[in-house]
Design a protein around this motif. Structure first.
Motif, PDB file in Angstrom:
ATOM      1  N   VAL A  76      59.370  17.942  85.902  1.00 22.59           N
ATOM      2  CA  VAL A  76      60.665  17.377  86.291  1.00 22.59           C
ATOM      3  C   VAL A  76      60.462  16.344  87.394  1.00 22.59           C
ATOM      4  CG1 VAL A  76      61.917  19.484  85.692  1.00 22.59           C
ATOM      5  CG2 VAL A  76      61.091  19.188  88.020  1.00 22.59           C
ATOM      6  N   ASP A  77      61.353  15.373  87.434  1.00 23.51           N
ATOM      7  CA  ASP A  77      61.314  14.387  88.508  1.00 23.51           C
ATOM      8  C   ASP A  77      62.479  14.552  89.470  1.00 23.51           C
ATOM      9  OD1 ASP A  77      63.404  13.515  86.982  1.00 23.51           O
ATOM     10  OD2 ASP A  77      62.478  11.613  86.389  1.00 23.51           O
ATOM     11  N   HIS A  78      63.220  15.671  89.333  1.00 15.31           N
ATOM     12  CA  HIS A  78      64.329  15.927  90.243  1.00 15.31           C
ATOM     13  C   HIS A  78      64.121  17.253  90.979  1.00 15.31           C
ATOM     14  CE1 HIS A  78      65.361  18.162  86.610  1.00 15.31           C
ATOM     15  NE2 HIS A  78      66.254  18.855  87.298  1.00 15.31           N
ATOM     16  N   ILE A  79      62.861  17.548  91.306  1.00 13.99           N
ATOM     17  CA  ILE A  79      62.575  18.812  91.981  1.00 13.99           C
ATOM     18  C   ILE A  79      63.280  18.886  93.323  1.00 13.99           C
ATOM     19  CG2 ILE A  79      60.480  17.974  93.114  1.00 13.99           C
ATOM     20  CD1 ILE A  79      61.068  21.468  91.582  1.00 13.99           C
ATOM     21  N   HIS A  80      63.510  17.737  93.957  1.00 14.80           N
ATOM     22  CA  HIS A  80      64.224  17.724  95.240  1.00 14.80           C
ATOM     23  C   HIS A  80      65.637  18.275  95.079  1.00 14.80           C
ATOM     24  CE1 HIS A  80      64.961  13.987  93.120  1.00 14.80           C
ATOM     25  NE2 HIS A  80      66.067  13.807  93.818  1.00 14.80           N
ATOM     26  N   GLU A  81      66.285  17.982  93.937  1.00  9.73           N
ATOM     27  CA  GLU A  81      67.635  18.491  93.709  1.00  9.73           C
ATOM     28  C   GLU A  81      67.612  19.995  93.450  1.00  9.73           C
ATOM     29  OE1 GLU A  81      69.213  16.233  90.513  1.00  9.73           O
ATOM     30  OE2 GLU A  81      69.271  14.337  91.632  1.00  9.73           O
ATOM     31  N   LEU A  82      66.668  20.452  92.643  1.00  9.02           N
ATOM     32  CA  LEU A  82      66.559  21.886  92.368  1.00  9.02           C
ATOM     33  C   LEU A  82      66.251  22.656  93.646  1.00  9.02           C
ATOM     34  CD1 LEU A  82      64.519  21.844  89.025  1.00  9.02           C
ATOM     35  CD2 LEU A  82      66.947  22.408  89.302  1.00  9.02           C
ATOM     36  N   MET A  83      65.358  22.134  94.450  1.00 14.46           N
ATOM     37  CA  MET A  83      64.980  22.822  95.681  1.00 14.46           C
ATOM     38  C   MET A  83      66.137  22.852  96.673  1.00 14.46           C
ATOM     39  SD  MET A  83      61.550  22.125  97.974  1.00 14.46           S
ATOM     40  CE  MET A  83      60.430  22.441  96.606  1.00 14.46           C
ATOM     41  N   ASN A  84      66.816  21.738  96.794  1.00 19.52           N
ATOM     42  CA  ASN A  84      67.925  21.650  97.740  1.00 19.52           C
ATOM     43  C   ASN A  84      69.091  22.542  97.337  1.00 19.52           C
ATOM     44  OD1 ASN A  84      68.947  20.270 100.161  1.00 19.52           O
ATOM     45  ND2 ASN A  84      70.513  19.498  98.765  1.00 19.52           N
ATOM     46  N   GLY A 120      50.058  22.709 100.550  1.00 24.52           N
ATOM     47  CA  GLY A 120      50.677  22.047 101.697  1.00 24.52           C
ATOM     48  C   GLY A 120      51.817  21.128 101.335  1.00 24.52           C
ATOM     49  N   ILE A 121      51.765  20.488 100.162  1.00 25.53           N
ATOM     50  CA  ILE A 121      52.805  19.519  99.800  1.00 25.53           C
ATOM     51  C   ILE A 121      54.109  20.230  99.450  1.00 25.53           C
ATOM     52  CG2 ILE A 121      53.345  17.513  98.394  1.00 25.53           C
ATOM     53  CD1 ILE A 121      50.738  17.417 100.156  1.00 25.53           C
ATOM     54  N   THR A 122      54.035  21.224  98.567  1.00 26.25           N
ATOM     55  CA  THR A 122      55.250  21.961  98.195  1.00 26.25           C
ATOM     56  C   THR A 122      55.875  22.629  99.410  1.00 26.25           C
ATOM     57  OG1 THR A 122      54.390  22.368  95.971  1.00 26.25           O
ATOM     58  CG2 THR A 122      56.178  23.779  96.720  1.00 26.25           C
ATOM     59  N   LEU A 123      55.054  23.185 100.274  1.00 23.46           N
ATOM     60  CA  LEU A 123      55.579  23.815 101.488  1.00 23.46           C
ATOM     61  C   LEU A 123      56.273  22.777 102.369  1.00 23.46           C
ATOM     62  CD1 LEU A 123      52.632  26.224 102.388  1.00 23.46           C
ATOM     63  CD2 LEU A 123      54.804  26.809 101.299  1.00 23.46           C
ATOM     64  N   SER A 124      55.692  21.603 102.498  1.00 16.53           N
ATOM     65  CA  SER A 124      56.319  20.541 103.306  1.00 16.53           C
ATOM     66  C   SER A 124      57.662  20.132 102.720  1.00 16.53           C
ATOM     67  CB  SER A 124      55.398  19.323 103.391  1.00 16.53           C
ATOM     68  OG  SER A 124      54.218  19.633 104.088  1.00 16.53           O
ATOM     69  N   GLU A 125      57.730  20.046 101.389  1.00 12.53           N
ATOM     70  CA  GLU A 125      58.986  19.679 100.738  1.00 12.53           C
ATOM     71  C   GLU A 125      60.053  20.747 100.987  1.00 12.53           C
ATOM     72  OE1 GLU A 125      56.960  17.128  97.047  1.00 12.53           O
ATOM     73  OE2 GLU A 125      57.540  19.227  96.762  1.00 12.53           O
ATOM     74  N   GLU A 147      75.413  24.904  92.004  1.00  6.12           N
ATOM     75  CA  GLU A 147      74.575  26.080  91.802  1.00  6.12           C
ATOM     76  C   GLU A 147      75.210  27.273  92.525  1.00  6.12           C
ATOM     77  OE1 GLU A 147      71.948  26.688  90.127  1.00  6.12           O
ATOM     78  OE2 GLU A 147      71.048  24.776  89.581  1.00  6.12           O
ATOM     79  N   PRO A 148      75.096  28.472  91.967  1.00  4.65           N
ATOM     80  CA  PRO A 148      75.628  29.649  92.641  1.00  4.65           C
ATOM     81  C   PRO A 148      74.856  29.948  93.918  1.00  4.65           C
ATOM     82  CG  PRO A 148      74.329  30.281  90.731  1.00  4.65           C
ATOM     83  CD  PRO A 148      74.479  28.789  90.678  1.00  4.65           C
ATOM     84  N   GLN A 149      75.449  30.749  94.793  1.00  6.60           N
ATOM     85  CA  GLN A 149      74.822  31.060  96.065  1.00  6.60           C
ATOM     86  C   GLN A 149      73.462  31.716  95.860  1.00  6.60           C
ATOM     87  OE1 GLN A 149      77.115  33.618  98.571  1.00  6.60           O
ATOM     88  NE2 GLN A 149      75.603  33.679 100.203  1.00  6.60           N
ATOM     89  N   HIS A 150      73.332  32.577  94.852  1.00  4.44           N
ATOM     90  CA  HIS A 150      72.089  33.304  94.606  1.00  4.44           C
ATOM     91  C   HIS A 150      71.223  32.571  93.588  1.00  4.44           C
ATOM     92  CE1 HIS A 150      73.876  37.380  96.110  1.00  4.44           C
ATOM     93  NE2 HIS A 150      73.829  36.447  97.032  1.00  4.44           N
ATOM     94  N   SER A 151      70.828  31.366  93.939  1.00  4.21           N
ATOM     95  CA  SER A 151      70.007  30.551  93.051  1.00  4.21           C
ATOM     96  C   SER A 151      68.561  30.593  93.527  1.00  4.21           C
ATOM     97  CB  SER A 151      70.509  29.105  93.038  1.00  4.21           C
ATOM     98  OG  SER A 151      69.727  28.308  92.188  1.00  4.21           O
ATOM     99  N   ILE A 152      67.657  30.961  92.628  1.00  5.26           N
ATOM    100  CA  ILE A 152      66.237  31.107  92.943  1.00  5.26           C
ATOM    101  C   ILE A 152      65.457  30.048  92.187  1.00  5.26           C
ATOM    102  CG2 ILE A 152      64.255  32.666  92.879  1.00  5.26           C
ATOM    103  CD1 ILE A 152      66.324  34.983  92.560  1.00  5.26           C
ATOM    104  N   LEU A 153      64.556  29.373  92.894  1.00  2.46           N
ATOM    105  CA  LEU A 153      63.669  28.397  92.268  1.00  2.46           C
ATOM    106  C   LEU A 153      62.252  28.948  92.298  1.00  2.46           C
ATOM    107  CD1 LEU A 153      63.019  25.590  91.091  1.00  2.46           C
ATOM    108  CD2 LEU A 153      62.827  24.756  93.454  1.00  2.46           C
ATOM    109  N   ILE A 154      61.620  29.032  91.128  1.00  2.35           N
ATOM    110  CA  ILE A 154      60.233  29.484  91.031  1.00  2.35           C
ATOM    111  C   ILE A 154      59.377  28.298  90.629  1.00  2.35           C
ATOM    112  CG2 ILE A 154      58.618  31.093  89.978  1.00  2.35           C
ATOM    113  CD1 ILE A 154      60.928  32.939  89.323  1.00  2.35           C
ATOM    114  N   MET A 155      58.427  27.947  91.492  1.00  2.66           N
ATOM    115  CA  MET A 155      57.512  26.845  91.213  1.00  2.66           C
ATOM    116  C   MET A 155      56.267  27.437  90.571  1.00  2.66           C
ATOM    117  SD  MET A 155      59.050  24.127  92.482  1.00  2.66           S
ATOM    118  CE  MET A 155      57.755  22.949  92.834  1.00  2.66           C
ATOM    119  N   ALA A 156      56.254  27.490  89.241  1.00  8.84           N
ATOM    120  CA  ALA A 156      55.147  28.130  88.537  1.00  8.84           C
ATOM    121  C   ALA A 156      53.945  27.208  88.419  1.00  8.84           C
ATOM    122  CB  ALA A 156      55.597  28.593  87.154  1.00  8.84           C
TER     123      ALA A 156
END
Length: 390
Positions: free
Chosen positions: A260-268, A279-284, A197-206
């Motif tokens: 998606v079931d790979h949200i951990h990869e997108l977030m990371n 609270g859950i998304t914030l903890s992740e 992913e490029p350095q300027h990658s933004i994830l929006i959890m809609a």
């Protein structure tokens, strides 16, 4: 192998967070050899019509608050410091109790876990002479008195700050464990960013619940930033995904996702995450050390969660789209700031929460519910041998 008795996990379906924590724990206990872990939406089973109405009101509270009808926020703050002796508290504590008693008589559980602030369950059980261990898992970063209307045998909380707040309100410190909020195992398996992913990658959890408002405008203005790539996760909200697909057809820098079931990869792989303040998304997000931008947090626990993390230096709160874009731009272009956020997020990270909770719960269970010789052994030892062994 000794046949283990049932565990009950009580939850409620007001948003995904409480249910998600319940499922994480259910899977963990099943992995440890508990075949009979049952997750119960207590309000749904006890009062289905009332539950349907209140869920509808909850799910639409964010949209209506934008027009000044902030009934959820009003109710949250009106009851935040409500004393357990009050008439309203006693009424709230009675909801679902008879159904729960019927389930307990049928299931004969060895332990009861709550991931929602039902109120006086522990006290009601003791009054009826039902002496089974109980524990409550707080799924937010801030305290509402409803979590402490009665005292279970154990509380599991997100942070040391939350533990201190509970002690100040009279909860015995010896029954509070700082475990963190249970998140999915995949977040503990995620390595450093290697996805390209490029350095300027933004994830929006809609998301499907409490969808971020003004998604089209937000996306348009973020795309004006240079060298950005945007991933939007729409969850189960097919309508939102279709609208964005129609509005941004052919935009190669925008990638839309459903469930998606790979949200951990997108977030990371992201430089920042734009999300609501569950609270859950914030903890992740905290676990993967990614800066968080919260847009127009709903009054109530989400606003309080966002405020706490903002005070801790790991989240930014934006109430207007230009402010949101400005925060994102700052985060994307200031590596020093991202490093500071990562450092502060690390200070908030707890241990492997579900593992910690399971270990404590194993010690709370009556001896008849565990294999012979379990005493003194860790949960991990039980997994390797006791629970799956001969």
């Amino acid at each position: 192998m000794h046949k283990l008795r049932n565990l009950l996990i009580l939850t409620a379906s007001y948003g995904d967070g409480h249910l998600q924590v319940s499922r994480v724990l259910q899977q963990k206990f099943e992995k440890y050899g508990f075949p009979g872990v049952r997750v119960i939406d207590l309000f749904e089973e006890a009062h289905p019509l009332m539950n349907k109405v209140t869920r509808f009101l909850y799910m639409n509270s964010g949209a209506l608050s934008a027009y000044g009808l902030d009934y959820y926020g009003w109710s949250y703050y009106m009851t935040r410091n409500l004393r357990r002796e009050s008439l309203l508290a006693r009424c709230l504590n009675a909801l679902g109790i008879q159904k729960l008693m019927n389930v307990i008589m049928q299931e004969q559980p060895d332990l009861l876990i709550s991931t929602f602030p039902f109120g006086g369950i522990s006290d009601q059980l003791k009054r009826r002479g039902i002496l089974i261990p109980t524990c409550t898992i707080l799924t937010d970063f801030v305290l509402h008195n409803r979590w402490i209307y009665s005292m279970p045998d154990r509380f599991f909380v997100a942070t040391e700050q939350l533990r201190q707040s509970m002690v100040e309100r009279g909860v015995p410190e010896q029954i509070i464990t700082v475990s963190g909020i249970p998140i999915r195992d995949t977040f503990y398996m995620t390595e450093s960013v290697t996805t390209g992913e490029p350095q300027h990658s933004i994830l929006i959890m809609a998301g499907a619940y409490g969808v971020l408002r003004d998604m089209k405008k937000i996306t348009e203005q973020l795309l004006e930033l240079p060298d950005v790539r945007i991933n939007v996760v729409c969850g189960k909200n097919q309508r939102l995904q279709s609208e964005l697909e129609a509005s941004f057809a052919g935009e190669s820098r925008l990638h839309l996702h459903g469930f998606v079931d790979h949200i951990h990869e997108l977030m990371n792989a992201s430089s920042c995450v734009i999300t609501k303040a569950g609270g859950i998304t914030l903890s992740e997000a905290i676990h993967v050390n990614v800066p968080i931008v919260v847009f127009k947090p709903f009054p109530g626990q989400e606003k309080e969660n966002a405020g706490f993390l903002s005070d801790q230096g790991v989240a930014f709160i934006a109430n207007e789209i230009p402010e949101l874009v400005r925060y994102v731009e700052i985060v994307l272009n200031d590596e020093g700031l991202r490093s500071q956020v990562r450092e502060k997020a690390s200070a908030l990270q707890a241990s492997y929460a579900s593992e910690r909770i399971v270990q404590d719960v194993l010690r709370m269970l009556p001896a008849r519910a565990l294999p012979q010789g379990w005493q003194g052994r860790s949960a991990l030892e039980l997994v390797d041998g006791g629970l799956h062994g001969t």
